[in-house]
Design a protein around this motif. Structure first.
Motif, PDB file in Angstrom:
ATOM      1  N   ARG A  58       0.830  -1.205   0.000  1.00 29.99           N
ATOM      2  CA  ARG A  58       0.000   0.000   0.000  1.00 29.99           C
ATOM      3  C   ARG A  58       0.863   1.253   0.000  1.00 29.99           C
ATOM      4  NH1 ARG A  58      -5.383  -1.088   0.640  1.00 29.99           N
ATOM      5  NH2 ARG A  58      -5.836   1.110   0.994  1.00 29.99           N
ATOM      6  N   ARG A  59       2.023   1.165   0.582  1.00 27.15           N
ATOM      7  CA  ARG A  59       2.950   2.292   0.590  1.00 27.15           C
ATOM      8  C   ARG A  59       3.253   2.770  -0.829  1.00 27.15           C
ATOM      9  NH1 ARG A  59       7.682   3.223   4.172  1.00 27.15           N
ATOM     10  NH2 ARG A  59       9.269   4.389   3.028  1.00 27.15           N
ATOM     11  N   TYR A  60       3.185   1.848  -1.794  1.00 22.93           N
ATOM     12  CA  TYR A  60       3.516   2.176  -3.177  1.00 22.93           C
ATOM     13  C   TYR A  60       2.305   2.031  -4.103  1.00 22.93           C
ATOM     14  CZ  TYR A  60       8.309   1.936  -1.466  1.00 22.93           C
ATOM     15  OH  TYR A  60       9.478   2.141  -0.756  1.00 22.93           O
ATOM     16  N   GLY A  61       1.130   2.317  -3.595  1.00 20.40           N
ATOM     17  CA  GLY A  61      -0.053   2.352  -4.439  1.00 20.40           C
ATOM     18  C   GLY A  61      -0.718   1.025  -4.691  1.00 20.40           C
ATOM     19  N   GLY A  62      -0.391   0.020  -3.894  1.00 18.92           N
ATOM     20  CA  GLY A  62      -1.006  -1.286  -4.074  1.00 18.92           C
ATOM     21  C   GLY A  62      -2.080  -1.559  -3.045  1.00 18.92           C
ATOM     22  N   TYR A  63      -2.676  -2.761  -3.142  1.00 18.40           N
ATOM     23  CA  TYR A  63      -3.756  -3.127  -2.221  1.00 18.40           C
ATOM     24  C   TYR A  63      -3.293  -4.061  -1.113  1.00 18.40           C
ATOM     25  CZ  TYR A  63      -6.607  -0.825  -5.671  1.00 18.40           C
ATOM     26  OH  TYR A  63      -7.139   0.125  -6.503  1.00 18.40           O
ATOM     27  N   GLU A  64      -2.143  -4.666  -1.285  1.00 20.01           N
ATOM     28  CA  GLU A  64      -1.540  -5.482  -0.235  1.00 20.01           C
ATOM     29  C   GLU A  64      -2.468  -6.598   0.233  1.00 20.01           C
ATOM     30  OE1 GLU A  64       0.690  -4.236   3.813  1.00 20.01           O
ATOM     31  OE2 GLU A  64       1.178  -2.953   2.094  1.00 20.01           O
ATOM     32  N   PHE A  65      -3.212  -7.174  -0.723  1.00 20.69           N
ATOM     33  CA  PHE A  65      -4.049  -8.319  -0.395  1.00 20.69           C
ATOM     34  C   PHE A  65      -3.171  -9.574  -0.350  1.00 20.69           C
ATOM     35  CE2 PHE A  65      -7.707  -5.968  -2.687  1.00 20.69           C
ATOM     36  CZ  PHE A  65      -8.023  -5.279  -1.527  1.00 20.69           C
ATOM     37  N   GLY A  66      -3.718 -10.642   0.221  1.00 20.82           N
ATOM     38  CA  GLY A  66      -2.924 -11.845   0.416  1.00 20.82           C
ATOM     39  C   GLY A  66      -3.003 -12.832  -0.731  1.00 20.82           C
ATOM     40  N   LEU A  67      -2.318 -13.960  -0.543  1.00 22.53           N
ATOM     41  CA  LEU A  67      -2.260 -14.984  -1.583  1.00 22.53           C
ATOM     42  C   LEU A  67      -3.617 -15.597  -1.904  1.00 22.53           C
ATOM     43  CD1 LEU A  67       0.809 -14.695  -1.310  1.00 22.53           C
ATOM     44  CD2 LEU A  67       0.972 -17.185  -1.438  1.00 22.53           C
ATOM     45  N   PRO A  68      -4.502 -15.854  -0.924  1.00 18.83           N
ATOM     46  CA  PRO A  68      -5.792 -16.443  -1.294  1.00 18.83           C
ATOM     47  C   PRO A  68      -6.545 -15.599  -2.321  1.00 18.83           C
ATOM     48  CG  PRO A  68      -5.451 -16.669   1.059  1.00 18.83           C
ATOM     49  CD  PRO A  68      -4.337 -15.791   0.553  1.00 18.83           C
ATOM     50  N   THR A  69      -6.501 -14.286  -2.178  1.00 21.75           N
ATOM     51  CA  THR A  69      -7.178 -13.414  -3.142  1.00 21.75           C
ATOM     52  C   THR A  69      -6.455 -13.404  -4.477  1.00 21.75           C
ATOM     53  OG1 THR A  69      -8.099 -11.998  -1.425  1.00 21.75           O
ATOM     54  CG2 THR A  69      -7.867 -11.031  -3.610  1.00 21.75           C
ATOM     55  N   PHE A  70      -5.139 -13.332  -4.442  1.00 25.74           N
ATOM     56  CA  PHE A  70      -4.367 -13.318  -5.682  1.00 25.74           C
ATOM     57  C   PHE A  70      -4.620 -14.581  -6.497  1.00 25.74           C
ATOM     58  CE2 PHE A  70      -0.385 -14.195  -8.062  1.00 25.74           C
ATOM     59  CZ  PHE A  70      -0.378 -13.074  -8.875  1.00 25.74           C
ATOM     60  N   TYR A  71      -4.534 -15.751  -5.839  1.00 26.19           N
ATOM     61  CA  TYR A  71      -4.747 -17.008  -6.550  1.00 26.19           C
ATOM     62  C   TYR A  71      -6.181 -17.130  -7.065  1.00 26.19           C
ATOM     63  CZ  TYR A  71      -0.257 -18.735  -4.711  1.00 26.19           C
ATOM     64  OH  TYR A  71       1.074 -18.913  -4.414  1.00 26.19           O
ATOM     65  N   ARG A  72      -7.138 -16.627  -6.307  1.00 27.12           N
ATOM     66  CA  ARG A  72      -8.534 -16.699  -6.746  1.00 27.12           C
ATOM     67  C   ARG A  72      -8.740 -15.867  -8.005  1.00 27.12           C
ATOM     68  NH1 ARG A  72     -13.833 -17.082  -4.703  1.00 27.12           N
ATOM     69  NH2 ARG A  72     -15.101 -17.290  -6.608  1.00 27.12           N
ATOM     70  N   VAL A  73      -8.161 -14.664  -8.052  1.00 21.71           N
ATOM     71  CA  VAL A  73      -8.274 -13.824  -9.243  1.00 21.71           C
ATOM     72  C   VAL A  73      -7.609 -14.502 -10.436  1.00 21.71           C
ATOM     73  CG1 VAL A  73      -7.512 -11.657 -10.307  1.00 21.71           C
ATOM     74  CG2 VAL A  73      -8.523 -11.637  -8.021  1.00 21.71           C
ATOM     75  N   VAL A  74      -6.425 -15.066 -10.227  1.00 26.25           N
ATOM     76  CA  VAL A  74      -5.714 -15.746 -11.316  1.00 26.25           C
ATOM     77  C   VAL A  74      -6.544 -16.915 -11.841  1.00 26.25           C
ATOM     78  CG1 VAL A  74      -3.691 -17.152 -11.871  1.00 26.25           C
ATOM     79  CG2 VAL A  74      -3.421 -15.024 -10.586  1.00 26.25           C
ATOM     80  N   THR A  75      -7.144 -17.685 -10.948  1.00 27.12           N
ATOM     81  CA  THR A  75      -7.981 -18.813 -11.360  1.00 27.12           C
ATOM     82  C   THR A  75      -9.145 -18.345 -12.220  1.00 27.12           C
ATOM     83  OG1 THR A  75      -7.399 -20.125  -9.402  1.00 27.12           O
ATOM     84  CG2 THR A  75      -9.451 -20.682 -10.516  1.00 27.12           C
TER      85      THR A  75
END
Length: 413
Positions: A58-75
Motif C-alpha cells: 500500500r505504501r507504493y499504491g497497491g492493495y496489499e491483499f494476500g495470496l488467497p485473493t491473488f490465486y482466486r483472481v488468477v484462477t
C-alpha cells in the motif's frame, strides 16, 4: 506514500471483477493467440480493475491483499483465457519478491511516483553482472520465456556475479530489477503448442546499466526471509517474509485449475448442444455417462481448488509465524507447501486430460475449438520447469520427514 487508485476496494470486489470479465476473455481468446499476448483492451481492463496491484505494498499504491485473493483472481482469469491468466499471474506476482528483499531506497525508485509496476521474470540465470566502478552494474544477455513481458514496466531476472579476474569461476547468484528502458523485447514467441497468447517473449539487454542497489546477491529459489525480511519490516506485513518456491507453484496451480474449470465449462456446453445420432431430439447431456464424466471431473477440480486456497492460507500463516518468531519459514516448510500446490495442479491436469478432453469427442480437438486450446495450454503447463520439479520436491519432502538434509537436492538440473 502513494495512494492506491481505489483505497476502499475490497478483496471480494476484486474477485467479482475477475468473474465478470470471463465473457470478454472468452471472446478474445482467438485474438490473444494471434497477437501472442492479450490485447490492449484486456490490459486496460486489468489496469482499471486493479489486478496488477493485488500483492503490491500500500505504501507504493497497491492493495496489499494476500495470496488467497491473488490465486482466486488468477484462477478466474485463467477460466476465461488460460494464456491471459498465465501472463497476468507471471507479471503481477514478482512485486512480492521485489517488495520483500530490496532496500527502501531501491523500492522508492522502482515503484516511482505512481506505483505503476509490472514485471516479467525467469528463474534461470543468464550472463554475468559486471560492476562498472561507478555505482552501477552492467548486464548483457537474452532472458527467454519472460511471460507477460509485452506489458511489463520492469524485468526481475537472475544472473551471476562476474569473476574478479579472468579464469576464475563466476560469483554468486544475483537477483536484479531492470527498468523497461534498458531492455528490448524480442518478437520470438511463435511456434509453440500452447499458451500461445502468454507473451512469453525473450528480453535482451546489451550493456544495460542499472544502479547497484537494484541488485541483491540472492537466489529467487532461496530468499533470505527466515525471521523476517527487509520488506516485512518496511511494510509492516508478514506477507513480504515468505519464500518463493511454494509461492511460484501456487501460481501455476491457480492457472491450471482455472484452465480445468474452463474445460469443464466447455464440456457442459458441448454435451448440451450435441444431439444423439439415433435420437436427434435428445442430447448427450441426457446420458448417464456424460453426466458422470462431468461430475467426476468437477469433483477433482473442486478438490484441487480447495487444496490451493487452503494451502494459500497456510502460506500466509507461515509468513506470520516467521515474523513473530513462533516458527521460522524454513526450506522444509517451503517444500511441503510447494508439494501441495504442485499436486493441486496435477489433479486439475489429470481431470482435464483423462476425462474432459478424452470424452468430449474428436471434433472438439480441431483447430479453433476451445477444448483443443485448453488441452494445448494445459499440456504446455505440464512441460514447464515448475511441474518438472515434482520428483526432486518429492524426494525433498521424504528426506525432510526422515530427518535428513534436503536443501542440497537441486530443483532445476
Amino acid at each position: 506514500m502513494i495512494a492506491p487508485p481505489e483505497p476502499a476496494l475490497t478483496e471480494s470486489q476484486l474477485i467479482e471483477r475477475a468473474v465478470a470479465m470471463r465473457p470478454a476473455l472468452l471472446e478474445r481468446q482467438p485474438e490473444t493467440e494471434r497477437l501472442t499476448r492479450y490485447p490492449k483492451d484486456t490490459h486496460e481492463d486489468f489496469l482499471r480493475a486493479g489486478f496488477y496491484r493485488i500483492l503490491q505494498p500500500r505504501r507504493y499504491g497497491g492493495y496489499e491483499f494476500g495470496l488467497p485473493t491473488f490465486y482466486r483472481v488468477v484462477t478466474e482469469i485463467a477460466r476465461g483465457c488460460p494464456s491471459t491468466g498465465w501472463a497476468l499471474s507471471l507479471t503481477a506476482a514478482h512485486v512480492l519478491q521485489v517488495a520483500s528483499v530490496f532496500e527502501e531506497k531501491a523500492q522508492d525508485e522502482i515503484f516511482g511516483d505512481d506505483g505503476d509496476f509490472r514485471a516479467a521474470s525467469t528463474v534461470m540465470p543468464v550472463g554475468v553482472a559486471r560492476p562498472d566502478g561507478g555505482g552501477h552494474v552492467v548486464l548483457d544477455g537474452t532472458w527467454p520465456y519472460s511471460s507477460g513481458s509485452p506489458y511489463s514496466t520492469h524485468y526481475v531476472g537472475q544472473t551471476l556475479r562476474a569473476p574478479e579476474k579472468p579464469g576464475d569461476p563466476p560469483g554468486p547468484m544475483v537477483l536484479f530489477v531492470a527498468p523497461r528502458a534498458v531492455w528490448t523485447l524480442l518478437d520470438d514467441w511463435h511456434g509453440v503448442l500452447g499458451l500461445r497468447g502468454s507473451g512469453s517473449n525473450s528480453i535482451r539487454m546489451e550493456q544495460a546499466r542499472i544502479p547497484s542497489y537494484f541488485t541483491r546477491e540472492v537466489s529467487l529459489l532461496e530468499l533470505p526471509v527466515e525471521g523476517g525480511s527487509l520488506g516485512s519490516e518496511l511494510h509492516g506485513n508478514p506477507l513480504y517474509a515468505g519464500r518463493a518456491i511454494s509461492f511460484f507453484h501456487g501460481e501455476l496451480a491457480a492457472i491450471m485449475i482455472g484452465t480445468a474449470y474452463a474445460a469443464a465449462d466447455e464440456y457442459a456446453r458441448i454435451v448440451a448442444d450435441r444431439p444423439l445420432t439415433l435420437e436427434p431430439d435428445r442430447t448427450r447431456a441426457e446420458l448417464h455417462d456424460y453426466q458422470r464424466h462431468l461430475g467426476e471431473a468437477l469433483g477433482v477440480i473442486h478438490t484441487a481448488h480447495a487444496a490451493l486456497q487452503r494451502n494459500a492460507e497456510d502460506y500466509m500463516e507461515a509468513c506470520r509465524r516467521n515474523v513473530t518468531g513462533e516458527a521460522l519459514f524454513t526450506v522444509v516448510e517451503d517444500n511441503r507447501l510447494a508439494m501441495v500446490f504442485l499436486n493441486a495442479g496435477r489433479m486439475a491436469w489429470d481431470a482435464m486430460q483423462n476425462t474432459l478432453f478424452r470424452t468430449a469427442g474428436s471434433r472438439y480437438a480441431r483447430d479453433g475449438q476451445r477444448m483443443q486450446r485448453y488441452f494445448r495450454d494445459a499440456a504446455t503447463y505440464w512441460s514447464h520447469v515448475g511441474p518438472s520439479m515434482a520428483e526432486p520436491l518429492a524426494r525433498r519432502v521424504g528426506r525432510d520427514r526422515l530427518g535428513l538434509p534436503s536443501g542440497d537436492i537441486p530443483l532445476i538440473p
